[in-house]
Design a protein around this motif. Sequence first.
Motif, PDB file in Angstrom:
ATOM      1  N   SER A 119     -11.766   2.451   7.165  1.00 50.18           N
ATOM      2  CA  SER A 119     -11.240   2.554   5.802  1.00 50.18           C
ATOM      3  C   SER A 119     -12.329   2.282   4.772  1.00 50.18           C
ATOM      4  CB  SER A 119     -10.093   1.554   5.613  1.00 50.18           C
ATOM      5  OG  SER A 119      -9.645   1.540   4.281  1.00 50.18           O
ATOM      6  N   ARG A 120     -12.209   2.961   3.621  1.00 51.00           N
ATOM      7  CA  ARG A 120     -13.075   2.676   2.471  1.00 51.00           C
ATOM      8  C   ARG A 120     -12.328   1.898   1.389  1.00 51.00           C
ATOM      9  NH1 ARG A 120     -14.463   7.752   4.125  1.00 51.00           N
ATOM     10  NH2 ARG A 120     -16.630   7.991   4.791  1.00 51.00           N
ATOM     11  N   ALA A 121     -11.057   1.668   1.575  1.00 50.47           N
ATOM     12  CA  ALA A 121     -10.268   0.974   0.554  1.00 50.47           C
ATOM     13  C   ALA A 121     -10.628  -0.507   0.505  1.00 50.47           C
ATOM     14  CB  ALA A 121      -8.785   1.135   0.842  1.00 50.47           C
ATOM     15  N   THR A 176     -12.420  -7.880   8.264  1.00 44.84           N
ATOM     16  CA  THR A 176     -13.149  -6.634   8.067  1.00 44.84           C
ATOM     17  C   THR A 176     -14.622  -6.823   8.396  1.00 44.84           C
ATOM     18  OG1 THR A 176     -13.902  -6.927   5.771  1.00 44.84           O
ATOM     19  CG2 THR A 176     -11.644  -6.153   6.085  1.00 44.84           C
ATOM     20  N   PRO A 224      -5.744   8.329   4.127  1.00 46.81           N
ATOM     21  CA  PRO A 224      -6.310   7.056   3.645  1.00 46.81           C
ATOM     22  C   PRO A 224      -5.228   6.056   3.245  1.00 46.81           C
ATOM     23  CG  PRO A 224      -7.498   8.908   2.687  1.00 46.81           C
ATOM     24  CD  PRO A 224      -6.296   9.487   3.391  1.00 46.81           C
ATOM     25  N   GLU A 225      -4.061   6.569   2.846  1.00 48.40           N
ATOM     26  CA  GLU A 225      -3.016   5.689   2.322  1.00 48.40           C
ATOM     27  C   GLU A 225      -2.233   4.950   3.406  1.00 48.40           C
ATOM     28  OE1 GLU A 225      -3.354   8.892   1.551  1.00 48.40           O
ATOM     29  OE2 GLU A 225      -4.110   8.784  -0.508  1.00 48.40           O
ATOM     30  N   GLY A 285      -8.039   6.413  11.422  1.00 45.30           N
ATOM     31  CA  GLY A 285      -8.896   6.707  10.283  1.00 45.30           C
ATOM     32  C   GLY A 285      -8.428   7.966   9.602  1.00 45.30           C
ATOM     33  N   PRO A 286      -8.904   8.226   8.379  1.00 47.28           N
ATOM     34  CA  PRO A 286      -8.501   9.436   7.662  1.00 47.28           C
ATOM     35  C   PRO A 286      -9.142  10.684   8.258  1.00 47.28           C
ATOM     36  CG  PRO A 286     -10.157   8.235   6.417  1.00 47.28           C
ATOM     37  CD  PRO A 286      -9.802   7.366   7.590  1.00 47.28           C
ATOM     38  N   GLN A 327      -3.291   3.639   6.380  1.00 48.93           N
ATOM     39  CA  GLN A 327      -4.013   2.830   7.352  1.00 48.93           C
ATOM     40  C   GLN A 327      -3.421   1.420   7.502  1.00 48.93           C
ATOM     41  OE1 GLN A 327      -6.398   4.565   9.115  1.00 48.93           O
ATOM     42  NE2 GLN A 327      -5.511   6.147   7.822  1.00 48.93           N
ATOM     43  N   SER A 360       0.832  -1.211   0.000  1.00 48.26           N
ATOM     44  CA  SER A 360       0.000   0.000   0.000  1.00 48.26           C
ATOM     45  C   SER A 360       0.866   1.260   0.000  1.00 48.26           C
ATOM     46  CB  SER A 360      -0.962   0.009   1.193  1.00 48.26           C
ATOM     47  OG  SER A 360      -1.849  -1.073   1.138  1.00 48.26           O
ATOM     48  N   ALA A 413      -8.654  -0.044  11.989  1.00 45.57           N
ATOM     49  CA  ALA A 413      -8.701   1.125  11.122  1.00 45.57           C
ATOM     50  C   ALA A 413     -10.075   1.276  10.498  1.00 45.57           C
ATOM     51  CB  ALA A 413      -7.641   1.028  10.019  1.00 45.57           C
TER      52      ALA A 413
END
Length: 299
Positions: A147-149, A158, A130-131, A99-100, A133, A29, A145
Amino acid sequence: MGAVEIRQVEYFVAVAEELSFTRAAQRLSMTQPALSRAIRALEKNVGAALLVRTTHGVTLTDAGRTMLDEGTSLLARVADMTSRVRGAAERHAVLTVTGPGCDASLLDRLVRSYNDSAPPRPARAIVGTPEDQVERLRSGRADIALSRAALDDSGLDTVVLRREPCRVLLSERHRLADKDTVSRADLADEPLVNWVGTGTPLADPGLWPTGLPGRPGPEVSDGLQMLAVVRLGQACALAVPQENGAQAEGTVSIPLTDGPLVPLRLVWPRERTTPQLRTFVQRAVASLRAGQEIDADPR
């Protein structure tokens, strides 16, 4: 020659196992240029060429094969040490949730909801990008975390907290700014910010099987750049609803009627699942359950 860092060894092992900087960067990542710089620094530190780079990928030198053997063993020992230390500190440690920045309000709400239950291990929030996490999770600097990724990592578990409608961020002077909703057809000739590096989860091709709306616009690498080009009317951007309803000055956010639903996940390393972490996940799901779709998505 200089001191070798554990992170450099982790990066090298990823490249050596993938035999590709591109695949290794995706696995870690991180961006490919940053990974290349880290490997060059490692070669300088050990005083030997570890890889032979070609247009078709990479191969290991004799020194590189030795480095792979030693590095794999070292990382296993570090992981074992980390696990033992973490276990010893478990009773009094704080559960760290990352988190972002764009989700800081939601992150704070989830942490406060958990801490209101007076858990034996309280939680604290840390904000990143975002990068970073996954890197925070792997390094142990975070336990879980937001995350939306879409994370392709078999070592992670998850749960999807909710699925958020996609919106379009526009300059308040944009020709579409007065519309209640927009469609992909409305954006057909509109420039869309073009994320470079690791990009944004909202541009994940998996969400857009027929391709992103609009056409490629100015390149951006962070949120401030993105907001600048949107405010100037140079491009539009994809967004999700903000938890606190806040709106960046000079912009409007409009629902995209035929856009995807973007999953918002909690992500954590499977090997570090604890009763406290399970409790945090359960309370987070409960606090967002009303009117939302909750999906367990174990990896």
